[in-house]
Design a protein around this motif. Structure first.
Motif: not given
Length: 220
Positions: A64-66, A86-91, A124-135
């Motif tokens: 729901t929050r990524v 329906r997920a909130e996504i912040v990049g 708007g709240g704690p994420p339930d998924l943190v994704m990192s494709d950083m290099a």
């Protein structure tokens, strides 16, 4: 311009292209994932890496929050919007990223002190998924490049541990050799399961792997 002039112009441009650039261009033109990404409307072939990892580990189910660290050009967030509409996504990324419907994007350095609060505030709240494709940008020295990228991974892990809601998941790109012993121990101490995987969409010659940590236990 005459046909002969056009041919000379093409030859002139090709002579300016480095051998490595020419190899990269040839690989891109012949890469089935690149062709499929264009057909499917994805911004990058990296979208298939996330899709394949999701199929194997169920990373996106019910999210729901990524947070998408290193979002450019947006392929991973595109997949999330499809699977979790329906997920909130912040990049966040240092690079310019074209607007993506359903995604809040910040152009800033994730290493900045204000970045974590900016991301969580927009979510708007704690994420339930943190994704990192950083290099990190490579400098051509293998050991240095590895250390710089793993430094980003460590920062992403710290962010995940500080912000994830209990039960949340974390995924990050790492380089050959996987996550170092200390960082792996940290992940295992905070998540129920920690695994490494190389999705089929990752090029065979690439040194990239992904670490997948599921079931955040909460801060100790």
């Amino acid at each position: 311009m005459s046909r002969a002039g056009q041919d000379r112009e093409k030859l002139k441009r090709s002579r300016k292209r480095s051998e490595s650039s020419a190899r990269w261009l040839t690989r891109q033109l012949n890469d089935p994932y690149v062709k499929q990404a264009r057909a499917d409307g994805y911004r990058s072939r990296a979208a298939y890496k996330l899709r394949e990892l999701d199929e194997k580990f169920g990373l996106l189910k019910g999210k729901t929050r990524v947070v998408d660290l290193g979002i450019a050009p947006g392929g991973w967030s595109q997949v999330v919007t499809q699977v979790c509409p329906r997920a909130e996504i912040v990049g966040i990324d240092l690079l310019d990223v074209e607007p993506l419907p359903g995604v809040t994007i910040f152009k800033m350095d994730f290493m900045d002190d204000d970045a974590p609060a900016t991301l969580t505030g927009a979510l708007g709240g704690p994420p339930d998924l943190v994704m990192s494709d950083m290099a990190a940008n490579t400098v051509g020295h293998k050991q240095t490049d590895h250390l710089r990228t793993m430094g980003l991974v460590e920062t992403a892990v710290d962010f995940a541990i500080r912000t994830l809601e209990p039960g949340g998941d974390f995924i990050a790109k790492v380089l050959a050799g996987g996550t170092d012993t200390q960082l792996l121990a940290l992940l295992k101490g905070h998540f129920t399961t920690v695994k490494h995987a190389k999705p089929p969409a990752s090029r065979k010659g690439s040194s990239e792997w992904y670490v997948i940590a599921k079931g955040f236990k909460g801060e100790a």
